[in-house]
Design a protein around this motif. Structure first.
Motif, PDB file in Angstrom:
ATOM      1  N   LYS A 135      68.098  10.186  -2.745  1.00  0.00           N
ATOM      2  CA  LYS A 135      69.007  10.852  -3.690  1.00  0.00           C
ATOM      3  C   LYS A 135      69.509   9.917  -4.771  1.00  0.00           C
ATOM      4  O   LYS A 135      69.832  10.340  -5.879  1.00  0.00           O
ATOM      5  N   ASP A 193      66.788  16.264   1.232  1.00  0.00           N
ATOM      6  CA  ASP A 193      68.181  16.248   1.682  1.00  0.00           C
ATOM      7  C   ASP A 193      68.497  17.644   2.239  1.00  0.00           C
ATOM      8  O   ASP A 193      68.176  18.659   1.603  1.00  0.00           O
ATOM      9  N   SER A 194      69.124  17.698   3.423  1.00  0.00           N
ATOM     10  CA  SER A 194      69.221  18.990   4.119  1.00  0.00           C
ATOM     11  C   SER A 194      69.988  20.035   3.302  1.00  0.00           C
ATOM     12  O   SER A 194      69.620  21.217   3.298  1.00  0.00           O
ATOM     13  N   GLU A 195      71.038  19.601   2.603  1.00  0.00           N
ATOM     14  CA  GLU A 195      71.844  20.558   1.819  1.00  0.00           C
ATOM     15  C   GLU A 195      71.016  21.135   0.671  1.00  0.00           C
ATOM     16  O   GLU A 195      71.073  22.330   0.374  1.00  0.00           O
ATOM     17  N   ASN A 226      78.507  10.038   0.379  1.00  0.00           N
ATOM     18  CA  ASN A 226      77.241  10.777   0.493  1.00  0.00           C
ATOM     19  C   ASN A 226      77.370  12.155  -0.149  1.00  0.00           C
ATOM     20  O   ASN A 226      76.478  12.588  -0.891  1.00  0.00           O
ATOM     21  N   LYS A 227      78.498  12.827   0.098  1.00  0.00           N
ATOM     22  CA  LYS A 227      78.648  14.172  -0.484  1.00  0.00           C
ATOM     23  C   LYS A 227      78.785  14.078  -1.998  1.00  0.00           C
ATOM     24  O   LYS A 227      78.278  14.924  -2.734  1.00  0.00           O
ATOM     25  N   GLU A 260      75.494  13.680  -3.402  1.00  0.00           N
ATOM     26  CA  GLU A 260      74.757  14.947  -3.292  1.00  0.00           C
ATOM     27  C   GLU A 260      75.175  15.961  -4.358  1.00  0.00           C
ATOM     28  O   GLU A 260      74.366  16.789  -4.784  1.00  0.00           O
TER      29      GLU A 260
HETATM   30 MG    MG Z   1      72.521  15.494   3.006  1.00  0.00          MG
END
Ligand code: MG
Ligand code: NDP
Length: 392
Positions: free
Chosen positions: A130, A155-157, A222-223, A226
């Motif tokens: 990311k 990335d899972s989101e 991290n968020k 993202e």
């Molecule tokens: Mg993630």
């Protein structure tokens, strides 16, 4: 994007020795009829890289650390596997003719150059790294568009958002909600965070990941990264991106459309699923990953993110709003701060101080080009490193 003779997808994995890289190899191993492995790369984990190469027999491998070149070459010589070393090689091997998709599973700013090189050569990208989009999202996505290259989120989101959008690409997005577990320190206040240790920060409740992203998850950087990643992947305006804390990590993210309808993607937290979806798109490959059982999760809960305690998330939103090279500064300062925290040189909360001060000190560039990003990254690393010395 398939081999004319076999219809298989030819994959390069950058960062094959890491958390995402090793899980990607499990996905490839389980689907030998779908994927062919072309390239494996590591930074310094020579032994694991050799073991992987002997097992998967790629066309070539790259070891970042040039001092380990001979060791890797000697071990793979009999197999006829080509061996290269150094960052320049990384940017070259991704352009190999046989490759269809490059999985960028290396960590940090180091991903930017090989990702751009791969796109330049017309390779599709399965993007885990990311930081590449945080640093230079506009350049990366513009080049991908120009070259007709798809960027599939890992990335899972972002995979969740992408999965919600399949069949809906013609429908405008009103808003997205990125879910966040809240990490190991959810609910704690600044006084408690002042004394947390590296060992505590490295224990994530729901995900088993590399050290850097695990610390980013504990600090909620991290968020923040993202949010910036989502802006570029899905072409969103800043105000269309929201974060909601969801401690169970079952709903991986949500899209809200213009009619008010919301679609969410859910499942047990397991990175193999988004990795496999990115590499196999548009097909859903059959898997034996553990299935979700509602009775094990009688309650799925949601909370607002606490940006006063987790200042990194607020700093990331600030960088997003300022734009220009500010997200690049945020990222570089964060990489330096996380490294210092992992080496016990600074405390948990001091990471935010370093990032905030770096954002104030490094010169702002409104419309940076590639060279500006390289210079900004280098300057920020020096500034942040100097700031850290004041804390020791
Ligand atoms: Mg993630
Ligand atoms: P790891 O630290 O586990 O693995 C990183 C990989 O990159 C290793 O193969 C490492 O090699 C290699 N590497 C590290 N630095 C360099 C460098 N300077 N040059 C070349 N190669 C390098 O990280 P993760 O797998 O956890 O994360 C990878 C990326 O995916 C990150 O950007 C992260 O944010 C993202 N991501 C990860 C998730 C996860 O669940 N782990 C979830 C979502 C996103 P070596 O082993 O030799 O050090």
């Amino acid at each position: 994007m398939s081999d004319k003779n076999t219809d298989k997808r030819h994959i390069a994995i950058l960062g094959s020795t890491g958390s995402i890289g090793t899980q990607a190899l499990e996905v490839l191993e389980a689907n030998p009829d779908v994927f062919v492995l072309e390239v494996l790369t590591a930074n310094s984990s020579a032994d694991l890289l050799i073991e992987q190469a002997l097992k998967f027999k790629p066309n070539c491998v790259v070891i970042g650390d040039e001092s380990q070149f001979k060791k890797v070459q000697d071990a793979l010589f009999d197999e006829g596997i080509k061996v290269y070393a150094g960052a320049d090689s990384l940017a070259q091997v991704v352009q190999m003719e046989d490759i269809d998709i490059v999985l960028t599973a290396l960590v940090g700013y180091a991903g930017l150059r090989p990702t751009l090189a791969a796109i330049e050569a017309g390779k599709h990208i399965a993007l885990a790294n990311k930081e590449t989009l945080v640093v230079a999202g506009e350049i990366v996505t513009d080049l991908a568009q120009k070259k007709g290259v798809n960027i599939y989120p890992v990335d899972s989101e972002h995979s969740a958002i992408f999965q919600c959008l399949v069949g809906e690409f013609h429908n405008p997005i009103e808003k997205i909600y990125l879910t966040a577990s809240g990490g190991p320190f959810r609910g704690q206040k600044r006084e408690q965070l002042a004394a947390v240790t590296k060992a505590q920060a490295l224990k994530h409740p729901n995900w088993d990941m590399g050290a850097k992203i695990t610390i980013d998850s504990a600090s909620m950087m991290n968020k923040g990264l993202e949010v910036i990643e989502a802006k570029w992947l899905f072409g969103l305006k800043n105000e269309q991106i929201d974060v909601i804390v969801h401690p169970q990590s079952i709903i991986h993210s949500i899209v809200q459309f213009e009619d008010g309808s919301m679609k969410a993607q859910m499942g047990l937290p397991d990175m193999k699923l988004p990795i496999q979806f990115a590499l196999g798109y548009p097909n859903r490959l059959k898997s034996d990953f553990p299935r979700f059982n509602f009775l094990n999760y009688p309650q799925l809960t949601f909370e607002q993110a606490d940006t006063e305690t987790f200042r990194n998330l607020a700093l990331a939103f600030e960088a997003l709003h300022q734009g220009g090279n500010q997200p690049c500064i945020l990222n570089a300062a964060n990489e330096i701060a996380v490294d210092a925290f992992l080496k016990d040189r600074i405390g948990f909360l001091e990471m935010s101080d370093i990032i905030e001060q770096s954002m104030q000190r490094v010169s702002f560039i409104k419309k940076p080009n590639y060279d500006d990003y390289v210079a900004t990254d280098a300057e920020t690393r020096i500034v942040a490193s100097q700031l850290i010395m004041n804390y020791e």
